[in-house]
Design a protein around this motif. Structure first.
Motif, PDB file in Angstrom:
ATOM      1  N   HIS A 122       0.842  -1.205   0.000  1.00  8.26           N
ATOM      2  CA  HIS A 122       0.000   0.000   0.000  1.00  8.26           C
ATOM      3  C   HIS A 122       0.877   1.255   0.000  1.00  8.26           C
ATOM      4  O   HIS A 122       1.928   1.295   0.656  1.00  8.26           O
ATOM      5  N   GLY A 123       0.447   2.269  -0.741  1.00 10.12           N
ATOM      6  CA  GLY A 123       1.127   3.559  -0.746  1.00 10.12           C
ATOM      7  C   GLY A 123       0.549   4.452   0.338  1.00 10.12           C
ATOM      8  O   GLY A 123      -0.672   4.494   0.522  1.00 10.12           O
ATOM      9  N   ASN A 124       1.420   5.180   1.052  1.00  9.19           N
ATOM     10  CA  ASN A 124       0.890   5.996   2.150  1.00  9.19           C
ATOM     11  C   ASN A 124       0.337   7.339   1.688  1.00  9.19           C
ATOM     12  O   ASN A 124      -0.122   8.141   2.501  1.00  9.19           O
ATOM     13  N   ALA A 125       0.355   7.587   0.362  1.00  9.90           N
ATOM     14  CA  ALA A 125      -0.288   8.797  -0.173  1.00  9.90           C
ATOM     15  C   ALA A 125      -1.530   8.429  -0.995  1.00  9.90           C
ATOM     16  O   ALA A 125      -2.004   9.217  -1.813  1.00  9.90           O
ATOM     17  N   ASP A 126      -2.047   7.221  -0.763  1.00  7.41           N
ATOM     18  CA  ASP A 126      -3.230   6.728  -1.482  1.00  7.41           C
ATOM     19  C   ASP A 126      -4.471   7.476  -0.999  1.00  7.41           C
ATOM     20  O   ASP A 126      -4.818   7.424   0.176  1.00  7.41           O
ATOM     21  N   LYS A 127      -5.140   8.176  -1.921  1.00  6.85           N
ATOM     22  CA  LYS A 127      -6.353   8.919  -1.566  1.00  6.85           C
ATOM     23  C   LYS A 127      -7.630   8.177  -1.983  1.00  6.85           C
ATOM     24  O   LYS A 127      -8.735   8.672  -1.755  1.00  6.85           O
ATOM     25  N   LEU A 128      -7.496   7.015  -2.628  1.00  7.64           N
ATOM     26  CA  LEU A 128      -8.669   6.278  -3.114  1.00  7.64           C
ATOM     27  C   LEU A 128      -9.044   5.115  -2.189  1.00  7.64           C
ATOM     28  O   LEU A 128     -10.224   4.846  -1.994  1.00  7.64           O
ATOM     29  N   CYS A 129      -8.048   4.423  -1.658  1.00  6.32           N
ATOM     30  CA  CYS A 129      -8.301   3.376  -0.662  1.00  6.32           C
ATOM     31  C   CYS A 129      -7.410   3.655   0.545  1.00  6.32           C
ATOM     32  O   CYS A 129      -6.181   3.623   0.431  1.00  6.32           O
ATOM     33  N   ASP A 130      -8.024   3.913   1.659  1.00  2.97           N
ATOM     34  CA  ASP A 130      -7.294   4.387   2.824  1.00  2.97           C
ATOM     35  C   ASP A 130      -6.341   3.324   3.374  1.00  2.97           C
ATOM     36  O   ASP A 130      -6.737   2.173   3.584  1.00  2.97           O
ATOM     37  N   ILE A 131      -5.088   3.732   3.613  1.00  2.80           N
ATOM     38  CA  ILE A 131      -4.070   2.798   4.094  1.00  2.80           C
ATOM     39  C   ILE A 131      -4.380   2.278   5.500  1.00  2.80           C
ATOM     40  O   ILE A 131      -3.919   1.201   5.888  1.00  2.80           O
ATOM     41  N   THR A 132      -5.185   3.013   6.268  1.00  4.10           N
ATOM     42  CA  THR A 132      -5.505   2.537   7.621  1.00  4.10           C
ATOM     43  C   THR A 132      -6.246   1.207   7.588  1.00  4.10           C
ATOM     44  O   THR A 132      -6.167   0.433   8.537  1.00  4.10           O
ATOM     45  N   GLY A 133      -6.944   0.921   6.472  1.00  2.06           N
ATOM     46  CA  GLY A 133      -7.607  -0.379   6.334  1.00  2.06           C
ATOM     47  C   GLY A 133      -6.590  -1.507   6.258  1.00  2.06           C
ATOM     48  O   GLY A 133      -6.746  -2.555   6.915  1.00  2.06           O
ATOM     49  N   SER A 134      -5.521  -1.308   5.477  1.00  3.11           N
ATOM     50  CA  SER A 134      -4.468  -2.317   5.364  1.00  3.11           C
ATOM     51  C   SER A 134      -3.750  -2.497   6.696  1.00  3.11           C
ATOM     52  O   SER A 134      -3.421  -3.618   7.101  1.00  3.11           O
ATOM     53  N   GLN A 135      -3.500  -1.381   7.383  1.00  3.04           N
ATOM     54  CA  GLN A 135      -2.847  -1.462   8.696  1.00  3.04           C
ATOM     55  C   GLN A 135      -3.724  -2.194   9.700  1.00  3.04           C
ATOM     56  O   GLN A 135      -3.229  -3.013  10.490  1.00  3.04           O
ATOM     57  N   MET A 136      -5.030  -1.933   9.660  1.00  8.85           N
ATOM     58  CA  MET A 136      -5.967  -2.605  10.551  1.00  8.85           C
ATOM     59  C   MET A 136      -5.994  -4.107  10.275  1.00  8.85           C
ATOM     60  O   MET A 136      -5.988  -4.927  11.203  1.00  8.85           O
ATOM     61  N   MET A 137      -5.999  -4.482   8.988  1.00 10.90           N
ATOM     62  CA  MET A 137      -5.999  -5.902   8.629  1.00 10.90           C
ATOM     63  C   MET A 137      -4.740  -6.587   9.144  1.00 10.90           C
ATOM     64  O   MET A 137      -4.798  -7.685   9.720  1.00 10.90           O
ATOM     65  N   PHE A 138      -3.582  -5.933   8.952  1.00 10.46           N
ATOM     66  CA  PHE A 138      -2.323  -6.525   9.389  1.00 10.46           C
ATOM     67  C   PHE A 138      -2.310  -6.722  10.910  1.00 10.46           C
ATOM     68  O   PHE A 138      -1.826  -7.734  11.422  1.00 10.46           O
ATOM     69  N   GLU A 139      -2.857  -5.758  11.642  1.00  6.63           N
ATOM     70  CA  GLU A 139      -2.850  -5.831  13.107  1.00  6.63           C
ATOM     71  C   GLU A 139      -3.865  -6.828  13.659  1.00  6.63           C
ATOM     72  O   GLU A 139      -3.582  -7.542  14.625  1.00  6.63           O
ATOM     73  N   LEU A 140      -5.049  -6.895  13.049  1.00 11.43           N
ATOM     74  CA  LEU A 140      -6.134  -7.695  13.621  1.00 11.43           C
ATOM     75  C   LEU A 140      -6.172  -9.146  13.150  1.00 11.43           C
ATOM     76  O   LEU A 140      -6.638 -10.020  13.867  1.00 11.43           O
ATOM     77  N   ALA A 141      -5.706  -9.411  11.937  1.00  7.46           N
ATOM     78  CA  ALA A 141      -5.763 -10.788  11.418  1.00  7.46           C
ATOM     79  C   ALA A 141      -4.755 -11.654  12.157  1.00  7.46           C
ATOM     80  O   ALA A 141      -3.574 -11.305  12.234  1.00  7.46           O
ATOM     81  N   PRO A 142      -5.181 -12.787  12.717  1.00  2.68           N
ATOM     82  CA  PRO A 142      -4.262 -13.638  13.488  1.00  2.68           C
ATOM     83  C   PRO A 142      -3.352 -14.524  12.630  1.00  2.68           C
ATOM     84  O   PRO A 142      -2.622 -15.346  13.175  1.00  2.68           O
ATOM     85  N   SER A 143      -3.365 -14.359  11.322  1.00  4.03           N
ATOM     86  CA  SER A 143      -2.516 -15.169  10.437  1.00  4.03           C
ATOM     87  C   SER A 143      -1.060 -15.130  10.893  1.00  4.03           C
ATOM     88  O   SER A 143      -0.528 -14.079  11.250  1.00  4.03           O
ATOM     89  N   LYS A 144      -0.425 -16.306  10.858  1.00  4.67           N
ATOM     90  CA  LYS A 144       0.994 -16.382  11.247  1.00  4.67           C
ATOM     91  C   LYS A 144       1.912 -16.016  10.087  1.00  4.67           C
ATOM     92  O   LYS A 144       3.113 -15.822  10.275  1.00  4.67           O
ATOM     93  N   ASP A 145       1.373 -15.967   8.883  1.00  2.00           N
ATOM     94  CA  ASP A 145       2.154 -15.637   7.686  1.00  2.00           C
ATOM     95  C   ASP A 145       1.532 -14.388   7.059  1.00  2.00           C
ATOM     96  O   ASP A 145       0.605 -14.472   6.249  1.00  2.00           O
ATOM     97  N   LYS A 146       2.021 -13.228   7.471  1.00  2.75           N
ATOM     98  CA  LYS A 146       1.453 -11.975   6.970  1.00  2.75           C
ATOM     99  C   LYS A 146       2.548 -10.932   6.876  1.00  2.75           C
ATOM    100  O   LYS A 146       3.508 -10.922   7.646  1.00  2.75           O
ATOM    101  N   LYS A 147       2.391 -10.042   5.895  1.00  2.53           N
ATOM    102  CA  LYS A 147       3.381  -8.979   5.689  1.00  2.53           C
ATOM    103  C   LYS A 147       2.694  -7.743   5.140  1.00  2.53           C
ATOM    104  O   LYS A 147       1.821  -7.841   4.271  1.00  2.53           O
ATOM    105  N   LEU A 148       3.075  -6.582   5.633  1.00  3.87           N
ATOM    106  CA  LEU A 148       2.593  -5.297   5.123  1.00  3.87           C
ATOM    107  C   LEU A 148       3.804  -4.490   4.684  1.00  3.87           C
ATOM    108  O   LEU A 148       4.718  -4.251   5.482  1.00  3.87           O
ATOM    109  N   LYS A 149       3.829  -4.093   3.410  1.00  3.53           N
ATOM    110  CA  LYS A 149       4.908  -3.234   2.896  1.00  3.53           C
ATOM    111  C   LYS A 149       4.298  -1.919   2.451  1.00  3.53           C
ATOM    112  O   LYS A 149       3.370  -1.896   1.630  1.00  3.53           O
ATOM    113  N   VAL A 150       4.807  -0.822   3.002  1.00  6.54           N
ATOM    114  CA  VAL A 150       4.295   0.516   2.706  1.00  6.54           C
ATOM    115  C   VAL A 150       5.262   1.233   1.761  1.00  6.54           C
ATOM    116  O   VAL A 150       6.477   1.244   1.999  1.00  6.54           O
ATOM    117  N   TYR A 151       4.713   1.808   0.701  1.00  8.28           N
ATOM    118  CA  TYR A 151       5.504   2.575  -0.263  1.00  8.28           C
ATOM    119  C   TYR A 151       5.327   4.062   0.014  1.00  8.28           C
ATOM    120  O   TYR A 151       4.221   4.600  -0.145  1.00  8.28           O
TER     121      TYR A 151
END
Length: 302
Positions: A235-264
């Motif tokens: 996700h790009g942190n200057a994205d005005k069409l899909c809010d990056i906080t959604g991706s951050q929320m998914m990364f924090e809340l999903a209990p998956s043991k195999d997960k990665k978030l890369k911010v551009y």
């Protein structure tokens, strides 16, 4: 009487009989694309495109993965591109998920022993999340490029959500304005290409469609604590069409043991069509991530 298949044409006037397609549960013809490797494929990869666009925008991803011996496939969602359906209007967001599962099942029927990955961008990210949630054990991994996980907090205050749902009851066809193409990418050539592409929807988004997107994000938020399948979010942190906080929320809340978030840093919405350095990094990142989760190739006997 329904029209015979030979007479059915795309919104652009091309007979479906001349194009690769499948027919969904509502009898609608969905235009499909395939990037098939020359040798035996090592995995299947389904690509879900975003709102107002079409599967043809994923040719570089498809071609790159094809060269890695992956069989990539996609279709234009109902009401998009060269598929049937009222433009960017749908009775239920779940139709997108249902059609995706149908296409995946068609391909799994031909290649039953291969692992399946999903790549989804924007609204296609929401489709991908809900598709994987419906069958949590069926997918080897999900790659999300600037996914629609939640509505922009500024436009989704409780009062605005109430107004949107009220407007949907009163005037569902009311237009909320079109997607601002200048926020697609920092690469002006990509913005111009988006604007010139006749398969993209350049008209306004109806209240009814926006309400379906809102419903989808509400459903995703409920599902996040149950997500255990592997995922990569870009996700790009200057994205005005899909809010990056959604991706951050998914990364924090999903209990998956195999997960990665890369911010551009500084990147806009369509990361795969961003400035060359960013787009190249995205392609390398998703290709590497999928490759690491592939079964080992069969050993060559001497």
């Amino acid at each position: 009487m329904p029209e015979p298949e030979a007479a059915l044409r795309t919104p652009q006037g091309v007979p479906y009989a001349d194009l690769k397609h499948f027919v969904n549960a509502d009898g609608q013809h969905l235009f499909s694309r395939y990037w098939e490797p020359d040798g035996p494929p090592r995995a299947l990869v389904f690509v879900a495109h975003g709102a107002g666009e079409h599967s043809g925008l994923y040719g570089e991803i498809g071609q790159t993965l094809k060269e890695q011996s992956l069989f990539v496939f996609a279709h234009d969602h109902v009401g998009h591109g060269q598929s049937e359906g009222d433009r960017m209007n749908i009775k239920d967001f779940q139709v997108f998920v249902r059609d995706s599962l149908q296409h995946i099942d068609l391909m799994k029927g031909r290649h039953p022993d291969l692992p399946v990955f999903i790549i989804g961008h924007s609204m296609g990210g929401a489709i991908s999340i809900l598709t994987a949630c419906e069958r949590p054990n069926d997918f080897a991994g999900v790659v999300l490029i600037a996914p629609m996980v939640r509505m922009n907090p500024e436009s989704a205050t409780p009062f605005k959500v109430f107004l949107a749902k009220l407007a949907n009851q009163i005037a569902p066809s009311l237009s909320l304005g079109s997607i601002k193409s200048k926020w697609i990418s920092r690469d002006q050539k990509q913005v111009e290409a988006y604007d010139a592409d006749e398969l993209n929807h350049h008209g306004g988004m109806r209240v009814s469609f926006a309400t379906q997107l809102l419903t989808a994000t509400e459903q995703i938020e409920r599902q996040l604590p149950a997500i255990t399948w592997p995922f990569l979010v870009l996700h790009g942190n200057a994205d005005k069409l899909c809010d990056i906080t959604g991706s951050q929320m998914m990364f924090e809340l999903a209990p998956s043991k195999d997960k990665k978030l890369k911010v551009y840093d500084g990147a806009y919405h369509a990361l795969h069509h961003e400035l060359p350095e960013t787009a190249g990094s995205v392609l390398k990142e998703l290709t590497g991530w999928i490759s690491e989760r592939l079964p080992a190739p069969p050993s060559q006997s001497s």
